[in-house]
Design a protein around this motif. Structure first.
Motif, PDB file in Angstrom:
ATOM      1  N   ALA A 156      32.610  95.149 -20.310  1.00  0.00           N
ATOM      2  CA  ALA A 156      33.152  95.745 -19.079  1.00  0.00           C
ATOM      3  C   ALA A 156      32.542  97.134 -18.865  1.00  0.00           C
ATOM      4  N   LEU A 157      32.387  97.881 -19.948  1.00  0.00           N
ATOM      5  CA  LEU A 157      31.772  99.200 -19.873  1.00  0.00           C
ATOM      6  C   LEU A 157      30.324  99.095 -19.382  1.00  0.00           C
ATOM      7  N   VAL A 158      29.575  98.166 -19.940  1.00  0.00           N
ATOM      8  CA  VAL A 158      28.180  97.952 -19.526  1.00  0.00           C
ATOM      9  C   VAL A 158      28.124  97.592 -18.041  1.00  0.00           C
ATOM     10  N   THR A 159      29.004  96.707 -17.612  1.00  0.00           N
ATOM     11  CA  THR A 159      29.032  96.301 -16.200  1.00  0.00           C
ATOM     12  C   THR A 159      29.331  97.493 -15.301  1.00  0.00           C
ATOM     13  N   ALA A 160      30.334  98.275 -15.667  1.00  0.00           N
ATOM     14  CA  ALA A 160      30.709  99.431 -14.846  1.00  0.00           C
ATOM     15  C   ALA A 160      29.575 100.437 -14.753  1.00  0.00           C
ATOM     16  N   ILE A 161      28.934 100.715 -15.876  1.00  0.00           N
ATOM     17  CA  ILE A 161      27.836 101.681 -15.871  1.00  0.00           C
ATOM     18  C   ILE A 161      26.668 101.142 -15.061  1.00  0.00           C
ATOM     19  N   SER A 162      26.350  99.868 -15.213  1.00  0.00           N
ATOM     20  CA  SER A 162      25.210  99.318 -14.472  1.00  0.00           C
ATOM     21  C   SER A 162      25.475  99.322 -12.972  1.00  0.00           C
ATOM     22  N   LEU A 163      26.705  99.084 -12.565  1.00  0.00           N
ATOM     23  CA  LEU A 163      27.040  99.135 -11.140  1.00  0.00           C
ATOM     24  C   LEU A 163      26.990 100.574 -10.615  1.00  0.00           C
ATOM     25  N   ALA A 164      27.434 101.513 -11.427  1.00  0.00           N
ATOM     26  CA  ALA A 164      27.462 102.920 -11.001  1.00  0.00           C
ATOM     27  C   ALA A 164      26.072 103.544 -10.952  1.00  0.00           C
ATOM     28  N   THR A 165      25.127 102.988 -11.694  1.00  0.00           N
ATOM     29  CA  THR A 165      23.804 103.608 -11.800  1.00  0.00           C
ATOM     30  C   THR A 165      22.700 102.694 -11.302  1.00  0.00           C
ATOM     31  N   GLU A 166      23.026 101.775 -10.421  1.00  0.00           N
ATOM     32  CA  GLU A 166      22.053 100.785  -9.954  1.00  0.00           C
ATOM     33  C   GLU A 166      20.712 101.443  -9.640  1.00  0.00           C
ATOM     34  N   SER A 167      19.673 100.898 -10.223  1.00  0.00           N
ATOM     35  CA  SER A 167      18.270 101.324 -10.078  1.00  0.00           C
ATOM     36  C   SER A 167      17.951 102.663 -10.746  1.00  0.00           C
ATOM     37  N   ASP A 168      18.809 103.174 -11.601  1.00  0.00           N
ATOM     38  CA  ASP A 168      18.535 104.415 -12.330  1.00  0.00           C
ATOM     39  C   ASP A 168      18.825 104.185 -13.816  1.00  0.00           C
ATOM     40  N   SER A 169      17.852 103.596 -14.508  1.00  0.00           N
ATOM     41  CA  SER A 169      18.078 103.240 -15.907  1.00  0.00           C
ATOM     42  C   SER A 169      18.257 104.471 -16.797  1.00  0.00           C
ATOM     43  N   ALA A 170      17.648 105.601 -16.449  1.00  0.00           N
ATOM     44  CA  ALA A 170      17.834 106.816 -17.260  1.00  0.00           C
ATOM     45  C   ALA A 170      19.290 107.278 -17.195  1.00  0.00           C
ATOM     46  N   ALA A 171      19.878 107.265 -16.003  1.00  0.00           N
ATOM     47  CA  ALA A 171      21.288 107.645 -15.871  1.00  0.00           C
ATOM     48  C   ALA A 171      22.176 106.647 -16.603  1.00  0.00           C
ATOM     49  N   ALA A 172      21.818 105.369 -16.539  1.00  0.00           N
ATOM     50  CA  ALA A 172      22.606 104.344 -17.233  1.00  0.00           C
ATOM     51  C   ALA A 172      22.612 104.604 -18.732  1.00  0.00           C
ATOM     52  N   ARG A 173      21.462 104.900 -19.303  1.00  0.00           N
ATOM     53  CA  ARG A 173      21.388 105.192 -20.740  1.00  0.00           C
ATOM     54  C   ARG A 173      22.227 106.426 -21.089  1.00  0.00           C
ATOM     55  N   ARG A 174      22.109 107.475 -20.281  1.00  0.00           N
ATOM     56  CA  ARG A 174      22.842 108.722 -20.542  1.00  0.00           C
ATOM     57  C   ARG A 174      24.351 108.473 -20.526  1.00  0.00           C
ATOM     58  N   LEU A 175      24.839 107.765 -19.515  1.00  0.00           N
ATOM     59  CA  LEU A 175      26.276 107.481 -19.425  1.00  0.00           C
ATOM     60  C   LEU A 175      26.742 106.592 -20.575  1.00  0.00           C
ATOM     61  N   LEU A 176      25.930 105.626 -20.944  1.00  0.00           N
ATOM     62  CA  LEU A 176      26.317 104.743 -22.046  1.00  0.00           C
ATOM     63  C   LEU A 176      26.411 105.532 -23.349  1.00  0.00           C
ATOM     64  N   ARG A 177      25.474 106.423 -23.584  1.00  0.00           N
ATOM     65  CA  ARG A 177      25.528 107.242 -24.816  1.00  0.00           C
ATOM     66  C   ARG A 177      26.780 108.117 -24.823  1.00  0.00           C
ATOM     67  N   LEU A 178      27.143 108.658 -23.677  1.00  0.00           N
ATOM     68  CA  LEU A 178      28.377 109.443 -23.595  1.00  0.00           C
ATOM     69  C   LEU A 178      29.589 108.572 -23.918  1.00  0.00           C
ATOM     70  N   ALA A 179      29.638 107.398 -23.331  1.00  0.00           N
ATOM     71  CA  ALA A 179      30.760 106.492 -23.569  1.00  0.00           C
ATOM     72  C   ALA A 179      30.781 106.025 -25.021  1.00  0.00           C
ATOM     73  N   PHE A 180      29.612 105.788 -25.584  1.00  0.00           N
ATOM     74  CA  PHE A 180      29.544 105.276 -26.953  1.00  0.00           C
ATOM     75  C   PHE A 180      30.064 106.301 -27.950  1.00  0.00           C
ATOM     76  N   ASP A 181      29.970 107.580 -27.610  1.00  0.00           N
ATOM     77  CA  ASP A 181      30.540 108.607 -28.492  1.00  0.00           C
ATOM     78  C   ASP A 181      32.047 108.386 -28.655  1.00  0.00           C
ATOM     79  N   GLY A 182      32.704 107.859 -27.644  1.00  0.00           N
ATOM     80  CA  GLY A 182      34.130 107.560 -27.745  1.00  0.00           C
ATOM     81  C   GLY A 182      34.436 106.272 -28.492  1.00  0.00           C
ATOM     82  N   VAL A 183      33.416 105.458 -28.718  1.00  0.00           N
ATOM     83  CA  VAL A 183      33.580 104.189 -29.431  1.00  0.00           C
ATOM     84  C   VAL A 183      33.430 104.390 -30.937  1.00  0.00           C
ATOM     85  N   ARG A 184      32.674 105.403 -31.302  1.00  0.00           N
ATOM     86  CA  ARG A 184      32.455 105.669 -32.738  1.00  0.00           C
ATOM     87  C   ARG A 184      33.748 106.201 -33.371  1.00  0.00           C
ATOM     88  N   PRO A 185      33.910 105.931 -34.657  1.00  0.00           N
ATOM     89  CA  PRO A 185      35.111 106.446 -35.337  1.00  0.00           C
ATOM     90  C   PRO A 185      35.107 107.961 -35.488  1.00  0.00           C
TER      91      PRO A 185
END
Length: 185
Positions: A156-185
């Protein structure tokens, strides 16, 4: 890649097919399901009739482009199972997000256009979900992600980020890394 279920084709047919797919991939990444058939033919250096012999409909072209993407993702998911569980999961999520950004609405188009047969979108979802489950399970077992993280949450996170950053893969990577920081213990 020849369409499944077809007998082997002549070398010139296969070359044209590969040229059409090679031309279609970046155009689909740019235009999504609205890709111009004429532009695909022009970029491939073939006539419109040749394109229509290989792909009688836009759906047939999109379906094959999507199947190829699913196969690349399947292979990549398998590769990532052999490395560090946390890094493998993050890499998977990044690559999956970029793939979703670069297919620009293709999944929704294929599902909406389904004519009763199995859609490539369904097949891709199964491939993606299976790989995500395996990678999340490994990351959970290694303590690389917080307990309670589910594959569906991450998809769901991947889907939301991809929809929010359509055609901007650099922004998608940046947002995913930010979100992934909250997934780590």
């Amino acid at each position: 890649m020849a369409s499944s279920g077809l007998k082997p084709q002549r070398a010139d047919w296969q070359r044209n097919h590969e040229r059409l797919l090679a031309a279609a991939r970046p155009l689909v990444a740019r235009d999504g399901a609205q890709v111009s058939f004429e532009e695909v033919a022009r970029e491939a250096g073939v006539g419109s009739a040749t394109l229509h012999r290989h792909f009688p409909s836009r759906r047939a072209l999109l379906d094959e482009v999507f199947r190829e993407a699913a196969e690349r993702l399947r292979r990549r998911g398998d590769e990532l199972l052999g490395g560090d569980p946390g890094a493998g999961l993050l890499t998977w999520l990044e690559e999956l997000t970029v793939a979703a950004v670069e297919t620009r609405g293709l999944s929704a188009s294929l599902e909406a256009d389904a004519d009763g047969g199995p859609s490539s979108a369904e097949g891709c979802h199964g491939v993606v979900r299976t790989a995500t489950v395996h990678l999340v399970d490994r990351a959970l077992a290694a303590g690389a992600v917080r307990p309670g993280i589910s594959p569906d949450d991450l998809l769901a996170l991947v889907t939301a980020i991809s929809l929010a950053t359509e055609s901007d893969s650099a922004a998608a990577r940046r947002l995913l890394r930010l979100a992934f920081d909250g997934v780590r213990p």
